[in-house]
Scaffold this active site. Structure first.
Site, PDB file in Angstrom:
ATOM      1  N   LYS A  71       0.844  -1.206   0.000  1.00  0.00           N
ATOM      2  CA  LYS A  71       0.000   0.000   0.000  1.00  0.00           C
ATOM      3  C   LYS A  71       0.877   1.253   0.000  1.00  0.00           C
ATOM      4  O   LYS A  71       0.641   2.185  -0.760  1.00  0.00           O
ATOM      5  CB  LYS A  71      -0.901  -0.004   1.237  1.00  0.00           C
ATOM      6  N   ASN A  72       1.893   1.253   0.860  1.00  0.00           N
ATOM      7  CA  ASN A  72       2.701   2.467   1.011  1.00  0.00           C
ATOM      8  C   ASN A  72       3.684   2.690  -0.135  1.00  0.00           C
ATOM      9  O   ASN A  72       4.371   3.713  -0.157  1.00  0.00           O
ATOM     10  CB  ASN A  72       3.423   2.459   2.357  1.00  0.00           C
ATOM     11  N   ARG A  84      -4.773  10.730   3.470  1.00  0.00           N
ATOM     12  CA  ARG A  84      -3.610  11.551   3.755  1.00  0.00           C
ATOM     13  C   ARG A  84      -2.591  11.537   2.615  1.00  0.00           C
ATOM     14  O   ARG A  84      -1.897  12.520   2.365  1.00  0.00           O
ATOM     15  CB  ARG A  84      -2.937  11.070   5.027  1.00  0.00           C
ATOM     16  N   CYS A 124      -6.022   8.273   8.662  1.00  0.00           N
ATOM     17  CA  CYS A 124      -6.377   7.706   9.963  1.00  0.00           C
ATOM     18  C   CYS A 124      -6.163   8.753  11.044  1.00  0.00           C
ATOM     19  O   CYS A 124      -5.213   9.530  10.992  1.00  0.00           O
ATOM     20  CB  CYS A 124      -5.494   6.513  10.284  1.00  0.00           C
ATOM     21  N   ARG A 148      -0.152  14.594  12.859  1.00  0.00           N
ATOM     22  CA  ARG A 148       0.330  14.439  11.497  1.00  0.00           C
ATOM     23  C   ARG A 148       0.506  15.783  10.778  1.00  0.00           C
ATOM     24  O   ARG A 148      -0.166  16.071   9.778  1.00  0.00           O
ATOM     25  CB  ARG A 148      -0.597  13.521  10.689  1.00  0.00           C
ATOM     26  N   PRO A 149       1.399  16.621  11.264  1.00  0.00           N
ATOM     27  CA  PRO A 149       1.639  17.902  10.587  1.00  0.00           C
ATOM     28  C   PRO A 149       2.364  17.687   9.253  1.00  0.00           C
ATOM     29  O   PRO A 149       2.878  16.591   8.999  1.00  0.00           O
ATOM     30  CB  PRO A 149       2.538  18.651  11.565  1.00  0.00           C
ATOM     31  N   ILE A 150       2.407  18.717   8.425  1.00  0.00           N
ATOM     32  CA  ILE A 150       3.121  18.580   7.145  1.00  0.00           C
ATOM     33  C   ILE A 150       4.156  19.685   6.967  1.00  0.00           C
ATOM     34  O   ILE A 150       4.531  20.037   5.854  1.00  0.00           O
ATOM     35  CB  ILE A 150       2.154  18.506   5.930  1.00  0.00           C
ATOM     36  N   ASP A 151       4.646  20.209   8.108  1.00  0.00           N
ATOM     37  CA  ASP A 151       5.632  21.296   8.049  1.00  0.00           C
ATOM     38  C   ASP A 151       6.907  20.897   7.300  1.00  0.00           C
ATOM     39  O   ASP A 151       7.480  21.701   6.555  1.00  0.00           O
ATOM     40  CB  ASP A 151       5.972  21.763   9.472  1.00  0.00           C
ATOM     41  N   ASP A 198       3.572   0.780  12.074  1.00  0.00           N
ATOM     42  CA  ASP A 198       2.423   0.128  11.450  1.00  0.00           C
ATOM     43  C   ASP A 198       2.232  -1.320  11.918  1.00  0.00           C
ATOM     44  O   ASP A 198       1.253  -1.969  11.542  1.00  0.00           O
ATOM     45  CB  ASP A 198       2.547   0.164   9.920  1.00  0.00           C
ATOM     46  N   ARG A 238      -9.238  -0.068   3.887  1.00  0.00           N
ATOM     47  CA  ARG A 238      -8.296   0.893   3.294  1.00  0.00           C
ATOM     48  C   ARG A 238      -6.940   0.265   3.037  1.00  0.00           C
ATOM     49  O   ARG A 238      -6.189   0.750   2.189  1.00  0.00           O
ATOM     50  CB  ARG A 238      -8.092   2.081   4.238  1.00  0.00           C
TER      51      ARG A 238
HETATM   52  C1  UD1 Z   1       3.963   6.915   6.351  1.00  0.00           C
HETATM   53  C2  UD1 Z   1       3.102   5.712   6.089  1.00  0.00           C
HETATM   54  C3  UD1 Z   1       2.429   5.249   7.378  1.00  0.00           C
HETATM   55  C4  UD1 Z   1       3.472   5.028   8.457  1.00  0.00           C
HETATM   56  C5  UD1 Z   1       4.394   6.234   8.603  1.00  0.00           C
HETATM   57  C6  UD1 Z   1       5.563   6.009   9.552  1.00  0.00           C
HETATM   58  C7  UD1 Z   1       2.386   6.002   3.790  1.00  0.00           C
HETATM   59  C8  UD1 Z   1       1.247   6.259   2.864  1.00  0.00           C
HETATM   60  N1  UD1 Z   1       2.089   6.045   5.100  1.00  0.00           N
HETATM   61  O1  UD1 Z   1       3.118   7.952   6.817  1.00  0.00           O
HETATM   62  O2  UD1 Z   1       1.731   4.043   7.121  1.00  0.00           O
HETATM   63  O3  UD1 Z   1       2.829   4.795   9.692  1.00  0.00           O
HETATM   64  O4  UD1 Z   1       4.948   6.588   7.322  1.00  0.00           O
HETATM   65  O5  UD1 Z   1       6.309   4.915   9.137  1.00  0.00           O
HETATM   66  O6  UD1 Z   1       3.494   5.717   3.381  1.00  0.00           O
HETATM   67  N2  UD1 Z   1       5.956  14.647  10.805  1.00  0.00           N
HETATM   68  C9  UD1 Z   1       6.072  15.995  11.110  1.00  0.00           C
HETATM   69  N3  UD1 Z   1       6.028  16.909  10.080  1.00  0.00           N
HETATM   70  C10 UD1 Z   1       5.879  16.525   8.780  1.00  0.00           C
HETATM   71  C11 UD1 Z   1       5.758  15.155   8.481  1.00  0.00           C
HETATM   72  C12 UD1 Z   1       5.802  14.241   9.515  1.00  0.00           C
HETATM   73  O7  UD1 Z   1       6.218  16.362  12.271  1.00  0.00           O
HETATM   74  O8  UD1 Z   1       5.856  17.398   7.906  1.00  0.00           O
HETATM   75  C13 UD1 Z   1       5.976  13.638  11.902  1.00  0.00           C
HETATM   76  C14 UD1 Z   1       4.658  12.923  12.050  1.00  0.00           C
HETATM   77  O9  UD1 Z   1       3.766  13.642  12.864  1.00  0.00           O
HETATM   78  C15 UD1 Z   1       5.084  11.620  12.685  1.00  0.00           C
HETATM   79  C16 UD1 Z   1       6.451  11.357  12.058  1.00  0.00           C
HETATM   80  O10 UD1 Z   1       6.894  12.609  11.552  1.00  0.00           O
HETATM   81  O11 UD1 Z   1       5.268  11.783  14.063  1.00  0.00           O
HETATM   82  C17 UD1 Z   1       6.441  10.305  10.971  1.00  0.00           C
HETATM   83  O12 UD1 Z   1       5.596  10.695   9.948  1.00  0.00           O
HETATM   84  P1  UD1 Z   1       5.839  10.311   8.420  1.00  0.00           P
HETATM   85  O13 UD1 Z   1       7.062   9.449   8.312  1.00  0.00           O
HETATM   86  O14 UD1 Z   1       5.776  11.543   7.629  1.00  0.00           O
HETATM   87  O15 UD1 Z   1       4.561   9.413   8.138  1.00  0.00           O
HETATM   88  P2  UD1 Z   1       3.644   9.452   6.847  1.00  0.00           P
HETATM   89  O16 UD1 Z   1       4.451   9.710   5.644  1.00  0.00           O
HETATM   90  O17 UD1 Z   1       2.467  10.291   7.138  1.00  0.00           O
END
Ligand code: UD1
Length: 418
Positions: free
Chosen positions: A22-23, A92, A116, A121-124, A305, A397
């Site tokens: 999936k990922n 997401r 989920c 889950r910020p995107i900064d 996961d 999902r």
């Molecule tokens: C991806 C996976 C998800 C998995 C996760 C961690 C996909 C579609 N999803 O999610 O299944 O659980 O990796 O292995 O591939 N963070 C920030 N700022 C950001 C981005 C992330 O602070 O801009 C933090 C998040 O809050 C979290 C950590 O970084 O605490 C890890 O997040 P991230 O690796 O980005 O996970 P996803 O890509 O959302």
């Protein structure tokens, strides 16, 4: 709305045919619009996250067709760079579209992403990296507006190895002018898969799987037909299901080192694990022992996961376990549901203390997120009596044909419409 009715207590035997990851597939679908040529992703899993991503691509004007499980994207006529909030809130992974829309159209508008409910889950990290590539970003009314005259390669250090941000940066950098160097990148196998996919389209990406990735911008990208890697999280879920139920199960197509720490932990529980090339076989007999401590970490650490599933396993092992969740702060939401089945777990912040009990018992429980839902199914397979798992929308999902695969291993699980 459907539910699972699971009559627990059966051992599992057999082989599981794994879905594509999936990922991997979700970012590959986002990457498909980097080119106006046809892209085929072979053996995409039949899960709702994939159909949702297909819907997003259609909204942009791409033609998306499924032939069996192969999905072909023809985005020659794609003309929109805006993704409606209804779809981004569903999924997401729609955030990956930022990188590919910027490469394709030099502009992107998306609503804040959903997914989920497992934490803030910020995107900064995504947005700061895009700014370094020359993108102007403004946020208003719940939408993120991105635009640039051109993308320029840059040095991008990131503070935390975010999987999504690493992928987004690759998608935005493939056709940027000059070279982009990403330091502190996530090292997950799915990022290596994205690199391989992009390189087959004609990109010049190297270093994925290490913490430094270099992208040399190219002028054009072509079409590709691609077989993604298999789903290591799905593989881990079935291995843990076998561990808790007892029996012997084989999964094929995942490199053992891609779930190395899980295999180590299952051996610590007392399971026998045999690996040969991409085959992993587990045998589980008798009462298992708790893992003393499991802490989730970015790859190659223990995957978040699989945290819920291994916690479910520990609830019926001998002794006690400390499970530490470092990635997502609310990823213990399934715990009250496991407690309804007799699990002895105490959650304090990011720590869960598990005291093993002899047996779980059937109950009616609610699957409130994807991996937490998988943990409930795993617990139900081993519990005494009947468990009803309500709301399969999250499980759908991420797991294709969960009940069919579990039935083929010998479990009593039915999907019932309510
Ligand atoms: C991806 C996976 C998800 C998995 C996760 C961690 C996909 C579609 N999803 O999610 O299944 O659980 O990796 O292995 O591939 N963070 C920030 N700022 C950001 C981005 C992330 O602070 O801009 C933090 C998040 O809050 C979290 C950590 O970084 O605490 C890890 O997040 P991230 O690796 O980005 O996970 P996803 O890509 O959302």
């Amino acid at each position: 709305m459907d539910k699972f009715v699971i009559d627990g207590g059966r051992k599992l035997f057999g082989e599981v045919r794994l879905q594509s990851a999936k990922n991997s597939v979700l970012p590959l679908l986002a990457a498909s619009i980097l080119t106006d040529r046809r892209v085929t992703i072979c053996e995409a899993p039949a899960i709702t996250d994939v159909s949702c991503m297909a819907q997003i691509l259609r909204e942009l004007g791409a033609e998306v067709t499924f032939q069996g499980n192969n999905v072909t994207i023809d985005s020659a006529n794609a003309c929109s760079h805006k993704i409606s909030s209804a779809l981004t809130k569903e999924l997401r992974s729609s955030v990956f579209m930022l990188g590919s829309l910027l490469t394709r159209f030099h502009r992107a508008v998306i609503a804040y992403p959903g997914g989920c409910d497992i934490g803030l889950r910020p995107i900064d990290i995504h947005l700061n990296a895009l700014k370094r590539l020359g993108v102007n970003i403004t946020e208003r009314d719940g939408y993120i507006y991105c635009e640039c005259d051109r993308l320029r390669g840059a040095e991008i250090p990131i503070d935390f190895p975010s999987v999504g941000a690493t992928e987004n940066i690759l998608l935005a950098a493939v056709k940027a002018e000059g070279t982009t160097t990403l330091q502190g990148a996530a090292k997950e196998p799915e990022i290596v898969d994205l690199q391989n996919f992009l390189n087959q389209m004609g990109a010049k990406v190297r270093g994925a799987g290490t913490d430094t990735i270099e992208v040399e911008g190219v002028k054009t990208l072509g079409g590709v037909e691609y077989f993604p890697i298999k789903d290591r999280i799905e593989a881990g879920t079935y291995l843990i299901a076998c561990a808790i139920c007892g029996g012997e199960v084989e999964v094929n197509g995942v490199k053992p080192e891609n779930i190395g720490l899980l295999l180590h932990k299952l051996r610590e529980n007392g399971c026998k694990i045999h690996t040969k090339n991409d085959k992993i076989k587990i045998a589980s007999y008798g009462r298992l022992k708790c893992n003393r401590r499991i802490e989730t970490m970015p790859f190659p650490g223990f995957p978040t996961d699989l945290q819920a599933q291994i916690t479910a396993l520990n609830t019926v092992c001998e002794g006690g376990a400390l499970i530490v969740e470092n990635l997502f702060e609310t990823r213990f939401k399934y715990v009250p549901e496991l407690q309804k089945m007799g699990a002895d777990i105490e959650v304090r912040g990011r720590n869960a203390f598990v005291r093993g009990v002899n047996k779980l018992h059937g109950a009616t429980v609610l699957a409130g997120d994807l991996r937490g839902g998988a943990a409930l199914v795993i617990a139900a397979l081993a519990a005494d009596g009947v468990t009803e798992v309500l709301d399969l929308s999250y499980l759908d999902r991420g797991y294709s044909d969960l009940q069919g695969k579990l039935r083929s291993l010998g479990s009593e699980i039915k999907r019932v419409r309510i």
